[in-house]
Design an enzyme around this catalytic site. Sequence first.
Site, PDB file in Angstrom:
ATOM      1  N   TYR A   1      76.659 -20.920 -16.003  1.00  0.00           N
ATOM      2  CA  TYR A   1      76.430 -21.460 -14.660  1.00  0.00           C
ATOM      3  C   TYR A   1      75.708 -20.477 -13.751  1.00  0.00           C
ATOM      4  O   TYR A   1      75.376 -20.825 -12.608  1.00  0.00           O
ATOM      5  CB  TYR A   1      77.756 -21.864 -14.013  1.00  0.00           C
ATOM      6  CG  TYR A   1      78.418 -23.050 -14.677  1.00  0.00           C
ATOM      7  CD1 TYR A   1      77.919 -24.336 -14.498  1.00  0.00           C
ATOM      8  CD2 TYR A   1      79.534 -22.878 -15.487  1.00  0.00           C
ATOM      9  CE1 TYR A   1      78.522 -25.432 -15.107  1.00  0.00           C
ATOM     10  CE2 TYR A   1      80.147 -23.958 -16.100  1.00  0.00           C
ATOM     11  CZ  TYR A   1      79.638 -25.236 -15.907  1.00  0.00           C
ATOM     12  OH  TYR A   1      80.241 -26.313 -16.519  1.00  0.00           O
TER      13      TYR A   1
ATOM     14  N   ASN B   1      85.480 -28.128  -8.144  1.00  0.00           N
ATOM     15  CA  ASN B   1      86.249 -29.209  -7.530  1.00  0.00           C
ATOM     16  C   ASN B   1      87.701 -28.862  -7.244  1.00  0.00           C
ATOM     17  O   ASN B   1      88.393 -29.618  -6.559  1.00  0.00           O
ATOM     18  CB  ASN B   1      86.188 -30.465  -8.410  1.00  0.00           C
ATOM     19  CG  ASN B   1      84.788 -31.037  -8.504  1.00  0.00           C
ATOM     20  OD1 ASN B   1      83.831 -30.479  -7.964  1.00  0.00           O
ATOM     21  ND2 ASN B   1      84.648 -32.146  -9.203  1.00  0.00           N
TER      22      ASN B   1
ATOM     23  N   HIS C   1      74.514 -24.779  -7.740  1.00  0.00           N
ATOM     24  CA  HIS C   1      75.915 -24.896  -7.337  1.00  0.00           C
ATOM     25  C   HIS C   1      76.584 -23.538  -7.158  1.00  0.00           C
ATOM     26  O   HIS C   1      77.654 -23.454  -6.553  1.00  0.00           O
ATOM     27  CB  HIS C   1      76.671 -25.707  -8.395  1.00  0.00           C
ATOM     28  CG  HIS C   1      77.507 -26.814  -7.834  1.00  0.00           C
ATOM     29  ND1 HIS C   1      77.378 -27.316  -6.558  1.00  0.00           N
ATOM     30  CD2 HIS C   1      78.516 -27.540  -8.397  1.00  0.00           C
ATOM     31  CE1 HIS C   1      78.253 -28.290  -6.361  1.00  0.00           C
ATOM     32  NE2 HIS C   1      78.954 -28.443  -7.451  1.00  0.00           N
TER      33      HIS C   1
END
Length: 200
Positions: free
Chosen positions: A14, A66, A19
Amino acid sequence: MKLVVGLGNPGSNYEGTRHNIGFDVISELALRWKASRPKLRFEANLSEANYQGEKVLLAAPQTFMNLSGRSVQQIVKFYQIALSDVLVICDDMNLKLGQLRLRASGSAGGQKGLLSILQVSGTETVPRLRIGVGRPPEKMDAVAFVLAKFRKDELADVDSSVRGAATGVEIWIRDGISAAMNVVNLSPSDSGESPAGKNA
């Protein structure tokens, strides 16, 4: 004591994605302030620093985006930090690439990591610094877009926005949120400067 939380997803796959720009700001601040080596505590990579006499915790939650609130709630509870002394840094698709927006409160605006923090906090009065990552191309899924890496031609603006966001954090700590908003939220078109604002 202040708590600066950069949002993102853990794992090398990532790194460099839209993000994870919150993590990038945490790294920039840690470098500037010569922060302690991060340790995994409260489900976050947590380090300590001192900026102009103020103790600051730098947190990068490792819960995945999340569930970020779960980590933040633990840190706030343990250190007894007021929510007004917490600053959340996250990506925002509703802002053009490199644009910064600092607010003292408000809705999550579709950012699920921020939403998680607001939900566990039971209030929308949590300061947040959003960094624009642009809108996905037509027909591209929004999730796929934010989990994709920045293009090479975007990296200069990304680097500028990360530095500008870090400077905004410093102003927030030193002079308060109103002063920081006056600098961070200055439109590039008004200032004639980089997307990160005049203090990038």
